[in-house]
Design a protein around this motif. Structure first.
Motif, PDB file in Angstrom:
ATOM      1  N   LYS A   1      11.228   2.926   9.560  1.00  0.00           N
ATOM      2  CA  LYS A   1      11.750   3.454   8.298  1.00  0.00           C
ATOM      3  C   LYS A   1      12.478   2.376   7.504  1.00  0.00           C
ATOM      4  CE  LYS A   1      12.136   8.263   9.658  1.00  0.00           C
ATOM      5  NZ  LYS A   1      13.032   9.402   9.839  1.00  0.00           N
ATOM      6  N   LYS A   2      13.153   1.474   8.186  1.00  0.00           N
ATOM      7  CA  LYS A   2      13.814   0.369   7.487  1.00  0.00           C
ATOM      8  C   LYS A   2      12.772  -0.525   6.821  1.00  0.00           C
ATOM      9  CE  LYS A   2      17.967   0.102  10.293  1.00  0.00           C
ATOM     10  NZ  LYS A   2      18.721  -0.676  11.289  1.00  0.00           N
TER      11      LYS A   2
ATOM     12  N   ASN B   1       7.558   8.063   5.622  1.00  0.00           N
ATOM     13  CA  ASN B   1       8.658   8.413   6.519  1.00  0.00           C
ATOM     14  C   ASN B   1       8.375   9.710   7.267  1.00  0.00           C
ATOM     15  OD1 ASN B   1      10.388   6.199   6.165  1.00  0.00           O
ATOM     16  ND2 ASN B   1      11.230   7.063   4.294  1.00  0.00           N
ATOM     17  N   GLN B   2       7.743  10.675   6.596  1.00  0.00           N
ATOM     18  CA  GLN B   2       7.362  11.919   7.268  1.00  0.00           C
ATOM     19  C   GLN B   2       6.338  11.639   8.366  1.00  0.00           C
ATOM     20  OE1 GLN B   2       6.010  14.382   4.041  1.00  0.00           O
ATOM     21  NE2 GLN B   2       8.036  15.273   3.697  1.00  0.00           N
TER      22      GLN B   2
ATOM     23  N   LYS C   1       6.664  12.475  12.304  1.00  0.00           N
ATOM     24  CA  LYS C   1       5.663  13.295  12.981  1.00  0.00           C
ATOM     25  C   LYS C   1       5.065  12.551  14.178  1.00  0.00           C
ATOM     26  CE  LYS C   1       1.836  16.348  11.865  1.00  0.00           C
ATOM     27  NZ  LYS C   1       0.966  16.868  10.803  1.00  0.00           N
ATOM     28  N   ALA C   2       4.783  11.264  14.011  1.00  0.00           N
ATOM     29  CA  ALA C   2       4.236  10.473  15.116  1.00  0.00           C
ATOM     30  C   ALA C   2       5.240  10.381  16.260  1.00  0.00           C
ATOM     31  CB  ALA C   2       3.855   9.086  14.624  1.00  0.00           C
TER      32      ALA C   2
ATOM     33  N   ALA D   1       0.822  -1.206   0.000  1.00  0.00           N
ATOM     34  CA  ALA D   1       0.000   0.000   0.000  1.00  0.00           C
ATOM     35  C   ALA D   1       0.861   1.262   0.000  1.00  0.00           C
ATOM     36  CB  ALA D   1      -0.931   0.000   1.209  1.00  0.00           C
ATOM     37  N   LEU D   2       2.034   1.190   0.596  1.00  0.00           N
ATOM     38  CA  LEU D   2       2.909   2.357   0.694  1.00  0.00           C
ATOM     39  C   LEU D   2       3.836   2.512  -0.504  1.00  0.00           C
ATOM     40  CD1 LEU D   2       3.950   2.163   4.445  1.00  0.00           C
ATOM     41  CD2 LEU D   2       2.280   3.688   3.398  1.00  0.00           C
TER      42      LEU D   2
END
Length: 61
Positions: free
Chosen positions: A49-50, A19-20, A24-25, A10-11
């Motif tokens: 992120k990995k 990643n942003q 932010k989270a 999905a990403l």
């Protein structure tokens, strides 16, 4: 197909935005906890992120 594989699918193509969102989270969690768990949050952000994948380098010229 695992849940993680479905999320990665999905990403696909939206790694920079994902990643942003991770950043932010993590910042929000740090703010809410007064940076009490900052090292743990940073570690989780790095692992997320990995799994998402690296963003392609942008041409800064």
């Amino acid at each position: 197909m695992s849940v993680l594989d479905k999320i990665k699918g999905a990403l696909k193509g939206h790694e920079a935005q994902a990643n942003q969102a991770v950043d932010k989270a993590g910042d929000m969690i740090d703010q809410k906890t007064g940076n009490k768990f900052q090292s743990q949050v940073d570690m989780v952000q790095d692992q997320a992120k990995k799994q998402i994948g690296e963003t392609p380098p942008t041409d800064g010229s």
